[in-house]
Design an enzyme around this catalytic site. Structure first.
Site, mmCIF file in Angstrom:
data_model
loop_
_atom_site.group_PDB
_atom_site.id
_atom_site.type_symbol
_atom_site.label_atom_id
_atom_site.label_comp_id
_atom_site.label_asym_id
_atom_site.label_seq_id
_atom_site.Cartn_x
_atom_site.Cartn_y
_atom_site.Cartn_z
ATOM 1 N NE ARG A 113 29.615 34.685 47.227
ATOM 2 C CZ ARG A 113 28.349 35.108 47.216
ATOM 3 N NH1 ARG A 113 27.987 36.119 46.467
ATOM 4 N NH2 ARG A 113 27.433 34.527 47.976
ATOM 5 C CG HIS B 122 27.732 41.717 47.716
ATOM 6 N ND1 HIS B 122 28.636 40.760 48.084
ATOM 7 C CD2 HIS B 122 26.636 41.014 47.280
ATOM 8 C CE1 HIS B 122 28.132 39.552 47.892
ATOM 9 N NE2 HIS B 122 26.900 39.683 47.403
#
Ligand code: GLV
Length: 307
Positions: free
Chosen positions: A222, A270
């Site tokens: 993350r 992502h």
């Protein structure tokens, strides 16, 4: 009894269609359609609106639509009795391992260098003598699959986990000393840790100072685990020499962010391993059936640990 898909930033029509095909009698709603809110027993969530779970009085369980549950657990209003699960199937883990292997091998074998050579008509025969040492921060489902793939290539693999337990054949590390050790032992340091209070900002200047000169940092965990300014300073010192980043504090990465133009940073949006609709539909229906039968949702997480 109803199931709600609450993933406002995702296209979920196909997911809903496949779920209905697997469970024809399902009462399936898609947020913001929450009429008869008291019927909703299960939410399939991805960046669901804050406070939503607290507004559903009959809710028993929430499942992430992906592997990470950080955006669910961080909702301050989430009722404490709710069971939280996640959908992380074998294909999600395999896709992550494929992404990591491609990023590692392209750099280890210097594929961009061969492309430049070809453009110049240059025959430059060479191959790396030694396999690179891989460091996996996080040896859960994703880390285990990555370890298996790198081990099959005969790369030495180190792992770091909270408990210090990990797959066979992986040299495991834990705690602060272990973190420093794995950083020092790795040519490619790969972050796959879940986002928790303990792992927030874990990719920082102290860690970078322990990394090998010329090494590569890969962040697929993350964005909140990386201190952006520390990375830019560390790259200037060559530890690490470059970084591959798939996740960011703000997504999409804002156009003015210095990472875009940094010559030592490679960016992917992502996409290292995106929830696969067919796999998610299968797992979501199974998880929902389990909850209706009074069992835990698939991939139930320990809320006290945060993953
Ligand atoms: C992706 O980031 C996921 O958590 O599945």
């Amino acid at each position: 009894m109803a199931l709600l898909i609450a993933a406002p930033h995702r296209e979920t029509d196909e997911l809903a269609r496949l779920m209905v095909a697997r469970m024809p009698n399902i009462d399936l709603r898609t947020w913001p359609e929450i009429s008869r809110a008291e019927d909703i027993r299960f939410v399939l969530a991805w960046q669901a609106p804050r406070g939503l779970f607290a507004k559903l009085p009959g809710l028993q369980a929430v499942s992430s639509l992906g592997a990470g549950v950080d955006s669910i657990i961080s909702d301050p209003e989430i009722p404490s009795h709710l069971a939280i699960g996640r959908l992380a199937g074998p294909r999600l883990a395999a896709n992550m391992a494929a992404y990591l292997a491609s990023m590692v091998i392209a750099r280890w074998k210097d594929l961009p260098g061969f492309m430049r050579d070809q453009q110049r008509g240059r025959w430059n025969q060479w191959a790396p003598e030694h396999p690179p040492a891989i460091g996996l921060l996080g040896t859960g489902q994703m880390g285990q699959k990555a370890a298996e793939v790198f081990q099959s290539l005969e790369f030495p693999v180190h792992g770091y986990s909270h408990s210090g337990r990990g797959p066979d054949g992986v040299t495991m590390h834990h705690g602060d000393t272990g973190l420093a050790r794995i950083a020092a032992a790795s040519d490619f340091l790969i972050n796959l840790l879940p986002l928790t209070a303990q792992t927030r900002d874990i990719l920082n200047q102290d860690l970078f100072a322990n990394m090998r000169r010329g090494s590569v940092l890969i962040n697929v965990g993350r964005g909140e685990q990386l201190i952006d300014a520390d990375l830019v300073k560390a790259l200037a010192k060559g530890r690490p020499a470059c970084a591959v980043l798939d996740v960011f504090r703000q997504e999409p990465l804002p156009p003015e962010h210095p990472f875009w133009a940094h010559p030592a940073i490679s960016i992917t949006p992502h996409c290292a391993s995106i929830t696969l609709t067919a796999e998610a539909a299968e797992l979501a229906v199974e998880s929902y059936r389990r909850v209706l039968a009074g069992l835990d949702p698939l991939g139930r997480v320990d809320r006290s640990r945060g993953y």
